[in-house]
Design a protein around this motif. Structure first.
Motif, PDB file in Angstrom:
ATOM      1  N   ALA A 194      -3.930  11.091  -2.226  1.00 41.91           N
ATOM      2  CA  ALA A 194      -3.236  10.761  -0.980  1.00 41.91           C
ATOM      3  C   ALA A 194      -3.485  11.859   0.046  1.00 41.91           C
ATOM      4  CB  ALA A 194      -1.731  10.619  -1.232  1.00 41.91           C
ATOM      5  N   THR A 195      -3.247  11.552   1.298  1.00 43.38           N
ATOM      6  CA  THR A 195      -3.372  12.548   2.349  1.00 43.38           C
ATOM      7  C   THR A 195      -2.083  13.351   2.460  1.00 43.38           C
ATOM      8  OG1 THR A 195      -2.510  11.101   4.083  1.00 43.38           O
ATOM      9  CG2 THR A 195      -4.888  10.990   3.633  1.00 43.38           C
TER      10      THR A 195
ATOM     11  N   ILE B 187      -1.091  18.342  -6.562  1.00 41.30           N
ATOM     12  CA  ILE B 187      -0.436  17.034  -6.549  1.00 41.30           C
ATOM     13  C   ILE B 187      -1.183  16.080  -5.625  1.00 41.30           C
ATOM     14  CG2 ILE B 187       1.656  15.793  -5.867  1.00 41.30           C
ATOM     15  CD1 ILE B 187       3.243  18.259  -6.820  1.00 41.30           C
ATOM     16  N   LEU B 188      -1.582  16.570  -4.462  1.00 45.70           N
ATOM     17  CA  LEU B 188      -2.346  15.741  -3.525  1.00 45.70           C
ATOM     18  C   LEU B 188      -3.682  15.331  -4.120  1.00 45.70           C
ATOM     19  CD1 LEU B 188      -1.728  17.411  -0.035  1.00 45.70           C
ATOM     20  CD2 LEU B 188      -1.088  15.104  -0.750  1.00 45.70           C
TER      21      LEU B 188
ATOM     22  N   ARG C  10       0.837  -1.204   0.000  1.00 41.84           N
ATOM     23  CA  ARG C  10       0.000   0.000   0.000  1.00 41.84           C
ATOM     24  C   ARG C  10       0.872   1.256   0.000  1.00 41.84           C
ATOM     25  NH1 ARG C  10      -2.310  -0.264   4.797  1.00 41.84           N
ATOM     26  NH2 ARG C  10      -3.738  -1.901   4.077  1.00 41.84           N
ATOM     27  N   ALA C  11       1.938   1.235   0.795  1.00 41.67           N
ATOM     28  CA  ALA C  11       2.850   2.380   0.851  1.00 41.67           C
ATOM     29  C   ALA C  11       3.539   2.588  -0.496  1.00 41.67           C
ATOM     30  CB  ALA C  11       3.887   2.179   1.948  1.00 41.67           C
ATOM     31  N   ARG C  12       3.925   1.492  -1.156  1.00 39.01           N
ATOM     32  CA  ARG C  12       4.567   1.593  -2.460  1.00 39.01           C
ATOM     33  C   ARG C  12       3.617   2.196  -3.484  1.00 39.01           C
ATOM     34  NH1 ARG C  12       4.841  -0.238  -7.271  1.00 39.01           N
ATOM     35  NH2 ARG C  12       3.016  -1.583  -6.986  1.00 39.01           N
ATOM     36  N   ARG C  13       2.364   1.745  -3.464  1.00 40.38           N
ATOM     37  CA  ARG C  13       1.379   2.266  -4.407  1.00 40.38           C
ATOM     38  C   ARG C  13       1.094   3.744  -4.148  1.00 40.38           C
ATOM     39  NH1 ARG C  13      -1.507  -1.364  -7.464  1.00 40.38           N
ATOM     40  NH2 ARG C  13      -1.135  -3.586  -7.022  1.00 40.38           N
ATOM     41  N   THR C  14       1.025   4.113  -2.876  1.00 37.02           N
ATOM     42  CA  THR C  14       0.785   5.517  -2.534  1.00 37.02           C
ATOM     43  C   THR C  14       1.935   6.389  -3.026  1.00 37.02           C
ATOM     44  OG1 THR C  14      -0.523   4.939  -0.583  1.00 37.02           O
ATOM     45  CG2 THR C  14       0.442   7.145  -0.635  1.00 37.02           C
ATOM     46  N   ARG C  15       3.159   5.943  -2.777  1.00 35.07           N
ATOM     47  CA  ARG C  15       4.326   6.701  -3.219  1.00 35.07           C
ATOM     48  C   ARG C  15       4.331   6.847  -4.744  1.00 35.07           C
ATOM     49  NH1 ARG C  15       9.686   6.421  -4.775  1.00 35.07           N
ATOM     50  NH2 ARG C  15      11.064   7.876  -3.674  1.00 35.07           N
TER      51      ARG C  15
END
Length: 220
Positions: free
Chosen positions: A42-43, A36-37, A7-12
């Motif tokens: 993403a938060t 960009i957000l 999940r972190a990889r996809r968010t990044r």
């Protein structure tokens, strides 16, 4: 743990892609972190978990683009069925496709010519220059280019022509046909320096391989 890491990889990756879109449209100075957000969904907390600043985001976009340059160059350098000049054509053809279709590489070009953002090394250009020079030397050794061809001059001239072609498309806002423009730049230079034997063979066969759009997929 594995699910959280994915999940972190996809968010990044989503943040980097959204940043690339924003930098590509607005340039570095005018790029908006809020846009960009919004584009990444993403938060703010997630963004600052992965990136310290807008400059950090721009560096991440450049690093992602450099990885794409590496993938392109490596894919063609392993082609043992092709000569040096056909490999060079394949590298440039794939790079043109990326500049037409890959938002990360498009943003890299916009960032490295943006006076508001400076990064030593200019993204993927040094890597490309090394590949062009090595392939030029290989073409001389294999009798494709004349022995008096200066690899350094060949590399500088070709690299400058490619950057100029991309800049002209950017400056005039036209539909890019970079594959044709890059191919023409390469052919003009090669035909001025090639051996008669290679030129005769090229007249019969043309370029032996081209890039394919479906091969461009790569992670951010």
């Amino acid at each position: 743990m594995a699910r959280q890491q994915e999940r972190a990889r996809r968010t990044r990756a989503a943040i980097i892609r959204s940043a690339a879109v924003e930098f590509g449209k607005s340039g570095y100075a005018a790029a908006s972190l809020n846009r960009i957000l919004e584009g990444s969904r993403a938060t703010k907390g997630a963004m600052y978990f992965h990136f310290d600043s807008k400059e950090d985001l721009a560096r991440a976009v450049l690093d992602s683009a450099i990885e794409r340059y590496r993938i392109t160059i490596d894919r063609w350098l392993v082609r043992t069925d092709l000569g040096s000049l056909d490999i060079l054509h394949g590298v440039l053809d794939e790079l043109a496709l990326r500049l037409e279709h890959d938002i990360i590489v498009q943003a890299e070009f916009r960032l490295v010519i943006d006076p508001g953002f400076h990064r030593q090394g200019h993204g993927g250009c040094p890597m490309l220059s090394v590949a062009i020079r090595d392939l030029t030397v290989g073409a001389i050794e294999r009798g494709q280019l004349r022995p008096d061809t200066d690899p350094g001059r060949f590399t500088r001239t070709l690299t400058g022509a490619l950057i100029g072609q991309r800049y002209m498309v950017e400056a005039h806002g036209g539909e890019p046909d970079l594959r044709t423009r890059f191919r023409e730049s390469l052919e003009v230079l090669v035909q001025a320096t090639c051996t008669p034997a290679w030129n005769e063979e090229f007249g019969r066969s043309g370029w032996r391989a081209s890039a394919r759009l479906e091969e461009l997929g790569s992670p951010a």
